[in-house]
Enzyme design. Structure first.
Site, PDB file in Angstrom:
ATOM      1  N   HIS A 187       0.815  -1.210   0.000  1.00  0.00           N
ATOM      2  CA  HIS A 187       0.000   0.000   0.000  1.00  0.00           C
ATOM      3  C   HIS A 187       0.852   1.264   0.000  1.00  0.00           C
ATOM      4  O   HIS A 187       0.545   2.233  -0.697  1.00  0.00           O
ATOM      5  CB  HIS A 187      -0.917   0.009   1.221  1.00  0.00           C
ATOM      6  CG  HIS A 187      -2.198  -0.732   1.014  1.00  0.00           C
ATOM      7  ND1 HIS A 187      -2.955  -1.221   2.056  1.00  0.00           N
ATOM      8  CD2 HIS A 187      -2.856  -1.068  -0.113  1.00  0.00           C
ATOM      9  CE1 HIS A 187      -4.024  -1.824   1.568  1.00  0.00           C
ATOM     10  NE2 HIS A 187      -3.983  -1.752   0.270  1.00  0.00           N
ATOM     11  N   ARG A 289     -10.674  -0.949 -13.307  1.00  0.00           N
ATOM     12  CA  ARG A 289     -11.093  -1.964 -12.342  1.00  0.00           C
ATOM     13  C   ARG A 289     -12.568  -1.734 -12.002  1.00  0.00           C
ATOM     14  O   ARG A 289     -12.940  -0.650 -11.556  1.00  0.00           O
ATOM     15  CB  ARG A 289     -10.247  -1.871 -11.076  1.00  0.00           C
ATOM     16  CG  ARG A 289      -8.731  -1.919 -11.309  1.00  0.00           C
ATOM     17  CD  ARG A 289      -7.998  -1.752  -9.986  1.00  0.00           C
ATOM     18  NE  ARG A 289      -6.563  -1.680 -10.143  1.00  0.00           N
ATOM     19  CZ  ARG A 289      -5.876  -0.535 -10.278  1.00  0.00           C
ATOM     20  NH1 ARG A 289      -6.525   0.621 -10.276  1.00  0.00           N
ATOM     21  NH2 ARG A 289      -4.571  -0.553 -10.408  1.00  0.00           N
ATOM     22  N   ARG A 325     -11.484  -4.371 -17.137  1.00  0.00           N
ATOM     23  CA  ARG A 325     -11.334  -5.695 -16.546  1.00  0.00           C
ATOM     24  C   ARG A 325     -12.621  -6.057 -15.813  1.00  0.00           C
ATOM     25  O   ARG A 325     -13.119  -5.281 -14.999  1.00  0.00           O
ATOM     26  CB  ARG A 325     -10.158  -5.718 -15.554  1.00  0.00           C
ATOM     27  CG  ARG A 325      -9.912  -7.097 -14.938  1.00  0.00           C
ATOM     28  CD  ARG A 325      -8.816  -7.047 -13.893  1.00  0.00           C
ATOM     29  NE  ARG A 325      -9.238  -6.343 -12.684  1.00  0.00           N
ATOM     30  CZ  ARG A 325      -8.409  -5.987 -11.687  1.00  0.00           C
ATOM     31  NH1 ARG A 325      -7.131  -6.262 -11.776  1.00  0.00           N
ATOM     32  NH2 ARG A 325      -8.872  -5.361 -10.628  1.00  0.00           N
ATOM     33  N   GLU A 414      -1.857 -13.393 -15.614  1.00  0.00           N
ATOM     34  CA  GLU A 414      -1.441 -13.157 -14.232  1.00  0.00           C
ATOM     35  C   GLU A 414      -0.868 -14.401 -13.572  1.00  0.00           C
ATOM     36  O   GLU A 414      -0.349 -14.319 -12.456  1.00  0.00           O
ATOM     37  CB  GLU A 414      -2.639 -12.672 -13.407  1.00  0.00           C
ATOM     38  CG  GLU A 414      -3.262 -11.398 -13.933  1.00  0.00           C
ATOM     39  CD  GLU A 414      -4.621 -11.138 -13.332  1.00  0.00           C
ATOM     40  OE1 GLU A 414      -4.676 -10.372 -12.349  1.00  0.00           O
ATOM     41  OE2 GLU A 414      -5.616 -11.692 -13.821  1.00  0.00           O
ATOM     42  N   ASN A 437       1.755  -7.614 -11.011  1.00  0.00           N
ATOM     43  CA  ASN A 437       1.690  -7.820  -9.555  1.00  0.00           C
ATOM     44  C   ASN A 437       1.407  -9.279  -9.233  1.00  0.00           C
ATOM     45  O   ASN A 437       2.130  -9.927  -8.461  1.00  0.00           O
ATOM     46  CB  ASN A 437       0.593  -6.940  -8.951  1.00  0.00           C
ATOM     47  CG  ASN A 437       0.845  -5.463  -9.144  1.00  0.00           C
ATOM     48  OD1 ASN A 437       1.874  -5.065  -9.662  1.00  0.00           O
ATOM     49  ND2 ASN A 437      -0.101  -4.653  -8.736  1.00  0.00           N
ATOM     50  N   ASP A 438       0.327  -9.814  -9.806  1.00  0.00           N
ATOM     51  CA  ASP A 438      -0.018 -11.205  -9.546  1.00  0.00           C
ATOM     52  C   ASP A 438       0.949 -12.164 -10.227  1.00  0.00           C
ATOM     53  O   ASP A 438       1.291 -13.208  -9.667  1.00  0.00           O
ATOM     54  CB  ASP A 438      -1.451 -11.499 -10.008  1.00  0.00           C
ATOM     55  CG  ASP A 438      -2.471 -11.186  -8.915  1.00  0.00           C
ATOM     56  OD1 ASP A 438      -2.154 -11.425  -7.734  1.00  0.00           O
ATOM     57  OD2 ASP A 438      -3.570 -10.703  -9.232  1.00  0.00           O
ATOM     58  N   ARG A 448       2.110 -11.164  -2.598  1.00  0.00           N
ATOM     59  CA  ARG A 448       2.578  -9.837  -2.991  1.00  0.00           C
ATOM     60  C   ARG A 448       2.303  -8.758  -1.963  1.00  0.00           C
ATOM     61  O   ARG A 448       2.814  -7.652  -2.081  1.00  0.00           O
ATOM     62  CB  ARG A 448       1.977  -9.442  -4.344  1.00  0.00           C
ATOM     63  CG  ARG A 448       0.471  -9.183  -4.350  1.00  0.00           C
ATOM     64  CD  ARG A 448       0.026  -8.920  -5.781  1.00  0.00           C
ATOM     65  NE  ARG A 448      -1.395  -8.710  -5.913  1.00  0.00           N
ATOM     66  CZ  ARG A 448      -1.971  -7.517  -5.981  1.00  0.00           C
ATOM     67  NH1 ARG A 448      -1.231  -6.438  -5.892  1.00  0.00           N
ATOM     68  NH2 ARG A 448      -3.272  -7.413  -6.131  1.00  0.00           N
ATOM     69  N   CYS A 485      -0.214  -3.883 -17.376  1.00  0.00           N
ATOM     70  CA  CYS A 485      -1.071  -3.029 -16.552  1.00  0.00           C
ATOM     71  C   CYS A 485      -0.783  -3.188 -15.065  1.00  0.00           C
ATOM     72  O   CYS A 485      -1.530  -2.681 -14.232  1.00  0.00           O
ATOM     73  CB  CYS A 485      -2.550  -3.301 -16.829  1.00  0.00           C
ATOM     74  SG  CYS A 485      -3.105  -4.951 -16.372  1.00  0.00           S
TER      75      CYS A 485
END
EC number: 2.7.3.9
Length: 567
Positions: A187, A289, A325, A414, A437-438, A448, A485
């Site tokens: 975060h 998102r 998405r 991902e 990220n994933d 992660r 992305c």
């Protein structure tokens, strides 16, 4: 003068700051476990007042911050009003505990439970600690631990920073952020990138920096230099000014030095970020998102409700690409009406397309709403499914989306199986978008959002980059676009490497667009491909990053095609 020290971490962006250290104060100590002198009813009233006050404060901070920060802070506010936590606190108060001790114990038990769940849920423990500290401070009538006040600008050094503090940092005073914990997808890093804060996270030795120590914080290299000499400070200040000028250059479309187009798109979590994206020069949307429509609902929103939100988004980008998405629920985003069953490891369970497929009416309604919004606007709508792992899932999703009237249908890559099988998957999908990220967490088997394995949560790792290359090669062979992305696209130097691996577009938070645009202008396609090979040959993420920087420093300055044509 004290000895110069060099500390290493993970930089966020490419900017640089020079200034004195000011450390984040330590959290409040644990309350003493004494018997309350008040009745349980009186202690309950104290707790309820403090919980409500903290929730209201977090909501207000979220409204002021807006964007990604608002979503994070609203989630924290919900923690302060969580019925399970309140019930646990009530049980402790009934046993004679003070309000302070009941809050400390209940929040601590819930924190341990989140850590035990692992994955995304474990990272929420940091947010929970922040809420607990704020409630305790309110009960005790003292200021909540937070960013220190200073009359002069400073570099903030902390173990980590709570979202509520990161979201509302006074950027006139906080020149940079240095943390000892966290990785590039935590975060703190995400919010720092969203607010364009100079930051280096995961810095070993950061806690040893004393107040007043002069530091150079270079996000482009991930290096923090403590006690630099005057010459180093002067060079750093010149570099800082040059980078600021480059980032403030007139907005142009994304392109390499030889004119190769690399469209730069925006990641958006709601329609509220549209204006910031347009102002930053986003050429479209690479990731919209849709979870914000679902997360606070007790039932799925109707087709009409969804259509209006999608129409608002699409109308803002006439003639431009907008990649949406579909709902990515599960793991850290469970929905009672979609996937209420408890799972031992939700990050590997029924999430993304798996959850939608098990509730096909919700999937059909979302696709229908998107198709209707597309028919009412002039943008170029692309739709993709999250967490696709197989060719069969690709066939299922693309067929259904086409049946319901959508034209350009693709998939998120991902998980490693999708990257390895990209050549077959792209036979059926119009495009692929890599969620780094994933992809990183599943490749490295490292949650992660879990700080204890943050050293493995780095998309620079050659194993991750090899998977990206597989997708890039498949896209090139089949003439299919391949976008990025994930947060990796917001790392300016890594963005160049990703283009060298075959990425045709890059999508990121709007605040990162200027830095990435400036970095791309300094490299040709041939150089990007050469840098990608350097990164692929490295042993680990740190080596890849260092090797690419060294290759750039050692190269012969190139002559762009534009310069050649004008001579």
């Amino acid at each position: 003068m004290s000895e110069t020290r060099t500390l290493h971490g993970i930089g966020i962006g490419r900017q640089l700051a020079v200034g004195p250290v000011l450390r984040m104060p330590d959290p409040l100590p644990a309350p003493s476990d004494t018997v309350s002198e008040l009745t349980a009813a009186e202690e309950t009233e104290r707790v309820n007042v403090s919980l409500a006050a903290v929730a209201a404060d977090l909501m207000a901070r979220g409204e002021r911050a807006g964007g990604t920060a608002r979503d994070v802070l609203e989630a924290q506010a919900m923690m302060a009003q969580d019925p399970t936590l309140k019930a646990s606190i009530a049980d402790l108060l009934a046993k004679g505990k003070t309000a302070e001790m009941a809050v400390w114990t209940a929040f601590g038990g819930f924190r341990d439970m989140l850590i035990g769940l692992g994955g995304y849920m474990a990272e929420r423990a940091t947010d929970l600690d922040d809420v607990s500290g704020r409630v305790l401070a309110h009960l005790q009538g003292v200021p909540a631990p937070g960013v220190p006040d200073s009359e002069t600008p400073f570099v903030l050094v902390a173990r980590d920073l709570a979202p509520a503090d990161t979201a509302l940092l006074n950027l006139d005073k906080v020149m940079a952020l240095v943390t000892s914990d966290g990785g590039p997808t935590a975060h703190t890093a995400i919010l720092a990138r969203d607010k364009a804060i100079v930051a280096v996270v995961g810095v070993a030795g950061a806690q040893e920096l004393a107040d007043g120590t002069t530091v150079i914080v270079d996000a482009s290299t991930g290096i923090v230099t403590a006690n630099p000499d005057r010459a180093s400070v002067a060079r750093a200040e010149d570099a800082r000014d040059a980078r600021r000028s480059a980032a403030a250059a007139p907005i142009t479309d994304g392109a390499l030095a030889d004119g190769t187009a690399v469209p730069l798109l925006a990641n958006l979590g709601s329609a509220g970020g549209i204006q910031a994206a347009l102002a930053a020069g986003a050429e479209g949307v690479g990731l919209f998102r849709t979870e914000f429509l679902f997360l606070d609902a007790t039932s799925a929103p109707t087709v009409v409700e969804q259509r209006e939100k999608y129409r608002e988004l699409l109308a803002a980008f006439p003639g431009r690409k907008v990649v949406v998405r579909l709902l990515d629920a599960g793991a850290d985003k469970p929905l009672a009406f979609l996937n209420s069953a408890r799972e031992e490891n939700p990050a590997l369970g029924v999430r993304g397309l798996r959850a939608l497929r098990a509730n096909e009416d919700i999937l059909r309604e979302q696709l229908t709403a998107l198709a209707e919004a597309d028919g009412d606007t002039e943008s170029d709508l692309w739709v993709m499914a999250p967490m696709v792992a197989t060719v069969e899932e690709t066939r299922y999703f693309t067929a259904l989306a086409h049946e319901l009237g959508l034209r350009t249908v693709g998939v998120m890559v991902e998980v490693p199986s999708a990257a390895i099988g990209a050549a077959n998957i792209l036979q059926h999908a119009a495009f692929a978008s890599i969620g780094t990220n994933d992809l990183t967490q599943y490749t490295m088997a490292a949650d992660r959002m879990l700080g204890s394995v943050s050293n493995l949560q780095d998309p620079w790792h050659p194993s991750v980059l090899h998977l990206v290359k597989m997708v890039g090669d498949a896209g090139a062979d089949l003439g299919k676009p391949v976008g990025i992305c994930g947060e990796a696209a917001a790392d300016p130097l890594l963005a160049v490497v990703l283009v060298g691996l075959g990425a045709t577009t890059l999508s990121m938070s709007p605040a990162a667009l200027a830095d990435v645009r400036a970095e791309l202008r300094g490299h040709t396609r041939e150089e990007a491909r050469a840098l990608a090979l350097v990164a692929l040959a490295a042993d680990d993420a740190a080596d890849a990053r260092t090797a690419v920087r060294a290759a750039i420093n050692n190269r012969t300055p190139h002559t762009t095609q534009k310069e050649e044509h004008s001579s």
